[in-house]
Design a protein around this motif. Structure first.
Motif, PDB file in Angstrom:
ATOM      1  N   ILE A  67      44.740 -37.912  35.604  1.00  0.00           N
ATOM      2  CA  ILE A  67      43.594 -37.020  35.398  1.00  0.00           C
ATOM      3  C   ILE A  67      42.657 -37.583  34.333  1.00  0.00           C
ATOM      4  N   SER A  68      43.213 -38.150  33.281  1.00  0.00           N
ATOM      5  CA  SER A  68      42.384 -38.675  32.189  1.00  0.00           C
ATOM      6  C   SER A  68      41.593 -39.910  32.613  1.00  0.00           C
TER       7      SER A  68
ATOM      8  N   HIS B  72      38.087 -24.185  25.016  1.00  0.00           N
ATOM      9  CA  HIS B  72      37.574 -25.425  25.601  1.00  0.00           C
ATOM     10  C   HIS B  72      36.053 -25.560  25.555  1.00  0.00           C
TER      11      HIS B  72
ATOM     12  N   ARG C 259      49.095 -36.298  34.242  1.00  0.00           N
ATOM     13  CA  ARG C 259      48.056 -36.076  33.222  1.00  0.00           C
ATOM     14  C   ARG C 259      47.301 -37.374  32.927  1.00  0.00           C
TER      15      ARG C 259
ATOM     16  N   GLN D 248      39.166 -33.807  29.819  1.00  0.00           N
ATOM     17  CA  GLN D 248      40.380 -34.610  29.740  1.00  0.00           C
ATOM     18  C   GLN D 248      40.141 -36.086  30.065  1.00  0.00           C
ATOM     19  N   THR D 249      38.879 -36.488  30.176  1.00  0.00           N
ATOM     20  CA  THR D 249      38.562 -37.905  30.330  1.00  0.00           C
ATOM     21  C   THR D 249      38.793 -38.610  28.998  1.00  0.00           C
TER      22      THR D 249
ATOM     23  N   GLY E 213      37.989 -26.185  32.372  1.00  0.00           N
ATOM     24  CA  GLY E 213      39.314 -26.709  32.661  1.00  0.00           C
ATOM     25  C   GLY E 213      40.387 -25.689  32.976  1.00  0.00           C
TER      26      GLY E 213
ATOM     27  N   THR F 189      46.929 -27.076  30.240  1.00  0.00           N
ATOM     28  CA  THR F 189      47.728 -27.628  29.145  1.00  0.00           C
ATOM     29  C   THR F 189      48.938 -26.726  28.887  1.00  0.00           C
TER      30      THR F 189
ATOM     31  N   THR G 202      41.056 -31.371  36.373  1.00  0.00           N
ATOM     32  CA  THR G 202      41.631 -31.101  35.056  1.00  0.00           C
ATOM     33  C   THR G 202      42.882 -30.226  35.198  1.00  0.00           C
TER      34      THR G 202
ATOM     35  N   SER H  76      36.868 -23.317  36.181  1.00  0.00           N
ATOM     36  CA  SER H  76      37.556 -24.583  36.432  1.00  0.00           C
ATOM     37  C   SER H  76      36.628 -25.783  36.312  1.00  0.00           C
TER      38      SER H  76
ATOM     39  N   TYR I 253      35.782 -33.994  38.894  1.00  0.00           N
ATOM     40  CA  TYR I 253      35.588 -32.828  38.044  1.00  0.00           C
ATOM     41  C   TYR I 253      36.764 -31.863  37.997  1.00  0.00           C
TER      42      TYR I 253
ATOM     43  N   HIS J  96      34.853 -35.244  31.989  1.00  0.00           N
ATOM     44  CA  HIS J  96      35.359 -33.893  31.777  1.00  0.00           C
ATOM     45  C   HIS J  96      36.174 -33.837  30.487  1.00  0.00           C
TER      46      HIS J  96
END
Length: 389
Positions: free
Chosen positions: A27-28, A272, A24, A343-344, A227, A39, A36, A223, A33, A341
């Protein structure tokens, strides 16, 4: 005596040496793109989905499709595995007997990144058009290149396919309406690759049904932006979606127990979409930071993407990519496109800008100011290595 089971697969979790939280974190810190990750809340929601076979209609999937049709103001919808499949099903459903052609932006996904699907699946010629304003196609562009002749030397245009967003830029709705009215007057179908249409709705405040009203078919992706782990939706008339459903089976895309995936998509849609304004703000923060350092902004952050040129900083894409990957907490950044995105992390943007500043200082070129120059938006997709999103 104990016998080993040759079919037993090791459970892939922390007990098998896979650090989920470390994944995770990666990904952050990635400016790409579709990486993600679902969760825990998404999984908890989706696990309650139904267990039917979608070839024979699946309850949770049907609920999602009905909701999507209402949300987009269309008669029907179908859940499919990917945006590429959704686009190609739409084109094939619109196109019956070749020869025929599809008009689209030269940068569009259906032209550049779908493995020649229009030719393979629909026996269609693609007419790729360079926007005269370097941003989006106009009615004049369409009129100039569309083929309406019945001359046997030409492949008549049956579909005009637009993309919104394209490279993160928003297609003006008034221009879409002009193009749609013209296409309707000459009996040409309109398709929207709306993989990122969520970003347009979040940024402009225009409801999805209004944005998509001019189109005969719409592809949207769960997606990208929202996400979810897998899935896109194709929307249109009942007749079009019925034809697409048969074609989905023909393409090998009839899926079995997909309620869990539909549940993930439903959770992403419900929870989201509201995150996207913050994504856009973070992308604009990244753009402003690049401007402050002196980078050339090739495409500004209208939504979630920034395209930049580091040459005014005395840097190139490859060395930035390598140095970013070598940080104690690595950052994935390759080429001209930086995508923010849901989760950035804000820290990733700060660390990336600090890295550029450090690299400039090492070369003794801090304080460079960015001069203005005209940019051709249609030719700016520079990548360190070929990736498809």
């Amino acid at each position: 005596m104990t016998h080993n089971n040759p079919f037993e697969v090791a459970r892939i979790d922390v007990n098998a040496g896979i650090d989920i939280e470390a994944m995770r974190s990666v990904i952050s810190r990635s400016f790409t793109y579709t990486i993600t990750a679902p969760t825990d809340e998404m999984y908890a929601y989706a696990i309650h989905s139904s267990l039917g076979d979608d070839v024979y209609e699946e309850a949770s999937t049907k609920i999602l499709e009905a909701h999507m049709a209402t949300l987009f103001g269309k008669e029907a919808a179908i859940f499919v595995a990917s945006g590429t499949m959704s686009n190609q099903l739409a084109l094939r459903a619109h196109l019956f007997q070749p020869p025929h052609s599809i008009l689209c932006d030269v940068r569009s996904h259906i032209h550049c990144y779908e493995a020649g699907g229009a030719a393979y699946h629909s026996q269609a010629t693609v007419i790729p058009v360079i926007p005269s304003n370097s941003h989006h196609l106009t009615l004049d562009d369409v009129k100039k290149y569309i083929v309406t002749e019945t001359d046997i030397h030409f492949s008549t245009t049956k579909v005009v396919a637009l993309e919104n967003t394209l490279n993160g830029t928003i297609f003006p709705q008034d221009e879409i309406i002009k193009i749609a009215e013209y296409c309707k007057s000459i009996d040409v179908r309109m398709h929207l690759d709306g993989a990122r249409i969520w970003h347009v709705a979040a940024e402009t405040g225009i409801p999805l049904d209004i944005l998509c009203s001019p189109f005969d078919s719409i592809s949207c992706c769960f997606s990208k932006g929202l996400g979810a782990p897998v899935g896109s939706c194709l929307l249109g008339s009942k007749a079009l979606i019925a034809r697409a459903r048969g074609l989905r089976k023909l393409f090998g895309g009839g899926m079995r127990q997909i309620g869990f995936l539909a549940g993930c998509a439903a959770f992403a849609l419900s929870n989201h979409f509201k995150l996207l304004p913050d994504v856009h703000d973070l992308a604009r923060k990244l753009e402003q930071g690049l401007r402050n350092l002196g980078a050339q902004i090739l495409v500004p952050a209208e939504t979630c993407m920034v395209f930049y040129d580091p040459k005014p900083l005395g840097l190139d894409y490859l060395e930035i990519s390598e140095r970013a990957a070598a940080l104690p907490l690595p950052i994935k950044a390759g080429g001209s496109r930086l995508v923010v995105h849901i989760q950035t992390s804000t820290q990733t943007v700060d660390d990336f800008l600090d890295l550029l500043k450090t690299m400039m200082a090492e070369k003794g070129i801090l304080g460079v100011t960015n001069g203005h120059r005209e940019v051709d938006y249609t030719n700016i997709y520079v990548r360190v290595k070929k990736t498809e999103d």
